[in-house]
Design a protein around this motif. Structure first.
Motif, PDB file in Angstrom:
ATOM      1  N   ARG A   2       0.911  -1.167   0.058  1.00  0.00           N
ATOM      2  CA  ARG A   2      -0.122  -0.098  -0.044  1.00  0.00           C
ATOM      3  C   ARG A   2       0.822   1.261   0.014  1.00  0.00           C
ATOM      4  O   ARG A   2       1.616   1.313   0.958  1.00  0.00           O
ATOM      5  N   ILE A   3       0.851   1.891  -1.186  1.00  0.00           N
ATOM      6  CA  ILE A   3       2.039   3.091  -1.190  1.00  0.00           C
ATOM      7  C   ILE A   3       1.025   4.290  -1.269  1.00  0.00           C
ATOM      8  O   ILE A   3       0.137   4.562  -2.147  1.00  0.00           O
ATOM      9  N   GLY A   4       1.664   5.423  -0.433  1.00  0.00           N
ATOM     10  CA  GLY A   4       1.208   6.734  -0.334  1.00  0.00           C
ATOM     11  C   GLY A   4       1.935   7.754  -0.790  1.00  0.00           C
ATOM     12  O   GLY A   4       3.235   7.691  -0.979  1.00  0.00           O
ATOM     13  N   ILE A   5       1.293   8.464  -1.717  1.00  0.00           N
ATOM     14  CA  ILE A   5       2.139   9.785  -2.522  1.00  0.00           C
ATOM     15  C   ILE A   5       1.450  10.829  -1.914  1.00  0.00           C
ATOM     16  O   ILE A   5       0.205  10.773  -2.502  1.00  0.00           O
ATOM     17  N   VAL A   6       2.207  11.835  -1.725  1.00  0.00           N
ATOM     18  CA  VAL A   6       1.624  13.352  -1.117  1.00  0.00           C
ATOM     19  C   VAL A   6       2.273  14.341  -2.115  1.00  0.00           C
ATOM     20  O   VAL A   6       3.444  14.347  -2.287  1.00  0.00           O
ATOM     21  N   TYR A   7       1.157  15.087  -2.835  1.00  0.00           N
ATOM     22  CA  TYR A   7       1.483  16.399  -3.510  1.00  0.00           C
ATOM     23  C   TYR A   7       0.184  17.096  -3.686  1.00  0.00           C
ATOM     24  O   TYR A   7      -0.721  16.547  -4.000  1.00  0.00           O
ATOM     25  N   ASP A  96       1.947   1.112   3.756  1.00  0.00           N
ATOM     26  CA  ASP A  96       3.342   0.186   3.825  1.00  0.00           C
ATOM     27  C   ASP A  96       4.464   1.469   3.848  1.00  0.00           C
ATOM     28  O   ASP A  96       5.549   1.014   4.438  1.00  0.00           O
ATOM     29  N   VAL A  97       4.337   2.370   3.207  1.00  0.00           N
ATOM     30  CA  VAL A  97       5.244   3.245   2.908  1.00  0.00           C
ATOM     31  C   VAL A  97       4.543   4.525   2.407  1.00  0.00           C
ATOM     32  O   VAL A  97       3.610   4.619   1.673  1.00  0.00           O
ATOM     33  N   LEU A  98       5.203   5.907   2.788  1.00  0.00           N
ATOM     34  CA  LEU A  98       4.533   7.233   2.499  1.00  0.00           C
ATOM     35  C   LEU A  98       5.720   7.948   1.684  1.00  0.00           C
ATOM     36  O   LEU A  98       6.736   8.042   2.546  1.00  0.00           O
ATOM     37  N   LYS A 119       4.542   4.215  12.822  1.00  0.00           N
ATOM     38  CA  LYS A 119       5.659   3.331  12.555  1.00  0.00           C
ATOM     39  C   LYS A 119       5.401   2.942  11.182  1.00  0.00           C
ATOM     40  O   LYS A 119       5.920   1.705  10.765  1.00  0.00           O
ATOM     41  N   ILE A 120       5.271   3.667  10.084  1.00  0.00           N
ATOM     42  CA  ILE A 120       5.078   3.707   8.701  1.00  0.00           C
ATOM     43  C   ILE A 120       6.681   4.372   8.105  1.00  0.00           C
ATOM     44  O   ILE A 120       7.006   5.301   8.446  1.00  0.00           O
ATOM     45  N   PRO A 121       7.145   3.408   7.092  1.00  0.00           N
ATOM     46  CA  PRO A 121       8.496   4.080   6.614  1.00  0.00           C
ATOM     47  C   PRO A 121       8.046   5.283   5.911  1.00  0.00           C
ATOM     48  O   PRO A 121       7.015   5.450   4.979  1.00  0.00           O
ATOM     49  N   PHE A 122       9.011   6.135   6.028  1.00  0.00           N
ATOM     50  CA  PHE A 122       8.703   7.730   5.385  1.00  0.00           C
ATOM     51  C   PHE A 122       9.851   7.988   4.294  1.00  0.00           C
ATOM     52  O   PHE A 122      10.796   8.107   4.978  1.00  0.00           O
ATOM     53  N   LEU A 361      12.900   0.520  -4.933  1.00  0.00           N
ATOM     54  CA  LEU A 361      13.394   1.363  -4.048  1.00  0.00           C
ATOM     55  C   LEU A 361      12.492   1.284  -2.865  1.00  0.00           C
ATOM     56  O   LEU A 361      12.619   0.973  -1.640  1.00  0.00           O
ATOM     57  N   LEU A 362      10.943   1.277  -3.124  1.00  0.00           N
ATOM     58  CA  LEU A 362      10.003   1.173  -2.035  1.00  0.00           C
ATOM     59  C   LEU A 362      10.293  -0.226  -1.410  1.00  0.00           C
ATOM     60  O   LEU A 362       9.856  -0.238  -0.024  1.00  0.00           O
ATOM     61  N   ARG A 363      10.425  -1.060  -2.054  1.00  0.00           N
ATOM     62  CA  ARG A 363      10.554  -2.445  -1.246  1.00  0.00           C
ATOM     63  C   ARG A 363      11.618  -2.575  -0.343  1.00  0.00           C
ATOM     64  O   ARG A 363      11.434  -3.019   0.661  1.00  0.00           O
ATOM     65  N   LYS A 364      12.745  -1.956  -0.689  1.00  0.00           N
ATOM     66  CA  LYS A 364      13.984  -1.845   0.117  1.00  0.00           C
ATOM     67  C   LYS A 364      13.411  -1.193   1.199  1.00  0.00           C
ATOM     68  O   LYS A 364      13.663  -1.653   2.462  1.00  0.00           O
TER      69      LYS A 364
END
Length: 376
Positions: A2-7, A96-98, A119-122, A361-364
C-alpha cells in the motif's frame, strides 16, 4: 504494497512536471494499492478510486498562485487538510510506505508525524533545492529557507529527482541519496506525427516569472520568428499583452493533450527553455526525444542544462537567446542531444524503467526502513 504519495497538485487537473511524474509512476504500479493525496479537483466524494489508484482530495482545489507568486494560503490550507484527512480517514488503512514530495515543504512535517505514530516508513522525493535562492523572496524567503533546512533532517530515506538536486543535497551533507530521474513515454512520442502548422520556436511549461518566457517573446519579435507557447499560469495575461505590444507572431495554446504536445514539438524548428529554475526539465527530455533541438539557460539552478551540451546553452537575456538561435541555425548538423564532456550521454529511459527503479526502492524501504522516526 500500500503506497501513499503526497503532492498538492493532481494530474491531469494540474499539468506540471511533478504531478506528471507521480501520475506516470502510479499508473505503472498496477500490482500494488496506490493512494494519491492532493487537492480535491473533482465534484462529489473526496475519495475516488480508478483501478488500483485511489485519489484522496484532502482540501478544496484553490489556485496555487496569487499576484503571480505561489500563494501561501493554499499551502497552509492543503497542509491542514492533509493532517485532518490522514488522522480521520486513514485509521483503518495502514500504508506500507509514504512518499511526500519536498515542495511545498509544510506537508512533509504532517507526514513525518503521521508515519512516526503509526511506524510507517517515510521518504521524501526532492525535485528542487532552493538554498541561497530563497534570498530573492525577501522576508518570506528567509522563512522558506529555514523550513527547507528543517525538512532536510526529517528522514534518511531521500530520493533526488535529478542529478542537479542530488548534488545540492550532497553539498548539504545529505547522504546516501537515491537518484530516480524522470522518464518519457517513448511509444507515444514515436506515434506522434508532426502537424501541418509549423512554428519557428516553441515553449511548453508553466507561465511563471522564473521561466522568463518574456525574454523569448522579445527575442522572437526581433528575429521576426513565429513562436508557439503552451501552458498556463499567472503570467499568461501579461505575456499576451507583451506579444501584442511587440508585434510578436505568438500563439498561446494553453493546456493541450499530451499527443498534441508532442505533435507541436515535432512541428517546430527549435525548443527554447529560458528558465532559471528547473529541478530536472522533463519537457526538455521529451523535446529531444521528439528530435527537436533544444536551447536553454546556462544557469546554476537550471537542471535542464545537464540534458543538453554547452553548445546549446545561453545567458538568460534577450540577446543571449538571439545569439544562440543564430548559432544553431549556422550549425544545423550538430546533433540536438549532444552532451558536453563533463556530462556523458545517458539514454532516455522509458517510464516503465523508472517505475521499476521506484518500485525496487520502495520494497527496500519497507523491508529495511533506514529511519527510526526521531521527533521533529
Amino acid at each position: 504494497m500500500r503506497i501513499g504519495i503526497v503532492y498538492d497538485a493532481v494530474y491531469p487537473y494540474s499539468i506540471g512536471g511533478v504531478e506528471k511524474r507521480i501520475y506516470e509512476l502510479a499508473m505503472r504500479l498496477c500490482s500494488h494499492e496506490v493512494h494519491l493525496f492532493g487537492m480535491k479537483y473533482w465534484p462529489g466524494s473526496p475519495q475516488r478510486t480508478k483501478g488500483h489508484i485511489t485519489y484522496h482530495g484532502v482540501s478544496p482545489a484553490v489556485p496555487m498562485y496569487k499576484k503571480k507568486r505561489r500563494y501561501p494560503g493554499q499551502v497552509i490550507r492543503f497542509t491542514l487538510g492533509l493532517n485532518k484527512y490522514l488522522n480521520n480517514h486513514m485509521g483503518r488503512t495502514k500504508l506500507d510506505v509514504l512518499d511526500v514530495q519536498n515542495f511545498p515543504y509544510l506537508p512533509a512535517f504532517v507526514c513525518k508525524e503521521y508515519c512516526r505514530k503509526r511506524k510507517i516508513p517515510f521518504m521524501i522525493t526532492w525535485h528542487e533545492f532552493l538554498g541561497s535562492q530563497w534570498e530573492e523572496f525577501g522576508l518570506v524567503g528567509g522563512i522558506g529557507r529555514i523550513i527547507e533546512k528543517k525538512v532536510l533532517g526529517l528522514t534518511k530515506n531521500v530520493v533526488a529527482g535529478s542529478p542537479l538536486v542530488q548534488r545540492c543535497l550532497v553539498s548539504r551533507g545529505i547522504y546516501p541519496i537515491s537518484l530516480i530521474t524522470n522518464g518519457i513515454n517513448l511509444a507515444r512520442i514515436r506515434q506522434a506525427k508532426p502537424m501541418r502548422e509549423h512554428f519557428d520556436l516553441i515553449y511548453a511549461g508553466r507561465l511563471v516569472r522564473e521561466k522568463h518566457v518574456d525574454l523569448l517573446i522579445r527575442a522572437a519579435a526581433k528575429l521576426k520568428k513565429s513562436v508557439c507557447i503552451i501552458g498556463t499560469g499567472p503570467e499568461l495575461s501579461s505575456l499576451q499583452k507583451l506579444a501584442q505590444a511587440k508585434g510578436t507572431k505568438a500563439s498561446f495554446l494553453g493546456s493541450i493533450p499530451e499527443e498534441e504536445l508532442y505533435q507541436r514539438i515535432k512541428s517546430s524548428s527549435l525548443f527554447v527553455l529560458p528558465s532559471t529554475r528547473e529541478g530536472y526539465g522533463l519537457i526538455v527530455q521529451e523535446a529531444l526525444a521528439c528530435g527537436t533541438p533544444v536551447i536553454t539557460t546556462n544557469h546554476q539552478k537550471n537542471g535542464a542544462r545537464l540534458l543538453v551540451g554547452r553548445e546549446f546553452l545561453f545567458r538568460a537575456s534577450v540577446q543571449g537567446i538571439i545569439d544562440k538561435i543564430h548559432d544553431v541555425e549556422k550549425h544545423p548538423h550538430i546533433p540536438s542531444n549532444i552532451l558536453s564532456k563533463d556530462n556523458p550521454p545517458r539514454p532516455f529511459l522509458d517510464w516503465d524503467e523508472i517505475a521499476d527503479q521506484y518500485e525496487s526502492l520502495l520494497r527496500k524501504i519497507v523491508i529495511h526502513p533506514s529511519v527510526a522516526h526521531p521527533p521533529i
